[in-house]
Design an enzyme around this catalytic site. Sequence first.
Site, short mmCIF file in Angstrom:
data_model
loop_
_atom_site.label_atom_id
_atom_site.label_comp_id
_atom_site.label_asym_id
_atom_site.label_seq_id
_atom_site.Cartn_x
_atom_site.Cartn_y
_atom_site.Cartn_z
N SER A 1 -2.51 11.98 -0.07
CA SER A 1 -1.21 11.71 -0.66
C SER A 1 -0.08 12.08 0.30
CB SER A 1 -1.03 12.50 -1.96
OG SER A 1 -1.89 12.04 -2.95
N ASP B 1 8.25 9.02 -6.23
CA ASP B 1 7.27 10.00 -5.75
C ASP B 1 7.39 10.21 -4.24
OD1 ASP B 1 5.31 11.91 -5.92
OD2 ASP B 1 3.64 10.49 -5.87
N HIS C 1 4.84 14.69 -5.41
CA HIS C 1 3.85 15.48 -6.16
C HIS C 1 3.09 16.46 -5.27
CE1 HIS C 1 0.90 12.21 -5.02
NE2 HIS C 1 0.11 13.26 -4.92
#
Length: 455
Positions: A194, A121, A91
């Site tokens: 992230s 992901d 992402h």
Amino acid sequence: MTVVLMLTAPAAVTAHPAPDGFADLAERLSPAVVNISAAQRLDSDDRLPDFPEGSPLERFNDIFGDGPRIANSLGSGFIIDPEGIVVTNNHVIDGADEVEVSLPDGRVFPAQVIGTDPVTDLAVLRMETDENMPYVAFGDSDRARVGDWVIAIGNPYGLGGSLAAGVVSARGRDAGGRYDDYIQTDVAINTGNSGGPLFNMAGDVVGVNTMILSPTGASVGISLSIPSNIATRVVDQLVEFGETRRGWLGVSLQPVTPDMAESYDLETPYGVIIRNVEDNGPADEGGLRQGDLVLTFDGRRVRDDRFFTRQVAETEIGATVDLEIRRRDRPMTLSVTIGELVEEGAEEAAASNIDVIIPRTGAENEVFGMTLGPLTPQNRRRYRVHPDAEGVLVTEVDPTSDAAGKVRPGDVIEQVEFVTVETIADIRAITDEADGPLRFQLNRSGQYVMQSIRS
């Protein structure tokens, strides 16, 4: 009477004192932790329109310019190979036209996306450089225990090189994905972290920081990381093939509930029940059948349906594995060859909206809290029964019965205790002799469901 209590001493626990600090780890590991900048050029359909001539906001047209606007996102990543192979979250770079990797020493390198896996992901990048890069190594996430110290280094809110420390809070967290097995920590993870690494005290990467659970959008001490033992398999495939290749059996699964475990004489719930078997798939060719209870996969005990799904997906395509199963309470061992999963969209079947009133049935048609009826053409339309379903229709369920929450109106009872039933009398012949829970095989909209129900 004298009662003597014999107390057993608790097992000895090896104490691991808290570290004096994390400075040595930070100094050694930080050079391989990078910031990711991803830019996406927006088409004219996506960009904001120019403000009209004479508008008080017209001056902003010159600021924004006439060219395509660029949306930027920031995240973290880490180098796993001296040639500049970088791991991050999908992402972070999803939809990006340009990706740059910034090192802590200020150097910036363009990077190419060599593979992504939206399911887990994860994404892998290759930096455009001939220099040898600092790198870190994956560790064994299965050895990470609740209470172990861990640290995260990343780019929260664009503040590169930030370190946060905490402990493993839980294992095996599920956030709704097919292969979820997250490590939960109380490390302060925020926007921009992230894709960054979660390190153990040996400096090995045991997780990829992916998401937080928060009512505010900022860290409240619940962060989730992809375990390294899942990430390494995905990363290796992305590097080698540019895509993931997962194992496939061609089955749908049903978890084993405590009631179901009792009916199978299992001390604790474990294993999975095969709900459906796809025609001509690997499971079908290997002999698996609807209703089989799978207890082990390739010698490993099947904890639950999520464990089974991950084990199948992670098994080498073409490998043959042994499954220990129970079929109608009879133990068997089957050998199944793993196929390759091909992601396809599911098609939805159209349902009839014909409304047919079904008269209420009397107490003579009630079994274990379920009101039963025949599978007439009218009932099939009313309850939208799957055309393949054959047996006895459930029209009502007593909300105070054990069947409540397990059986729904419109379910079709096809078997009881693995005996095929066609009429209410067939069911009563079995239930009248029952002195405990019975296993009901249901057809629910074409899907196989087994439930253990008490009278």
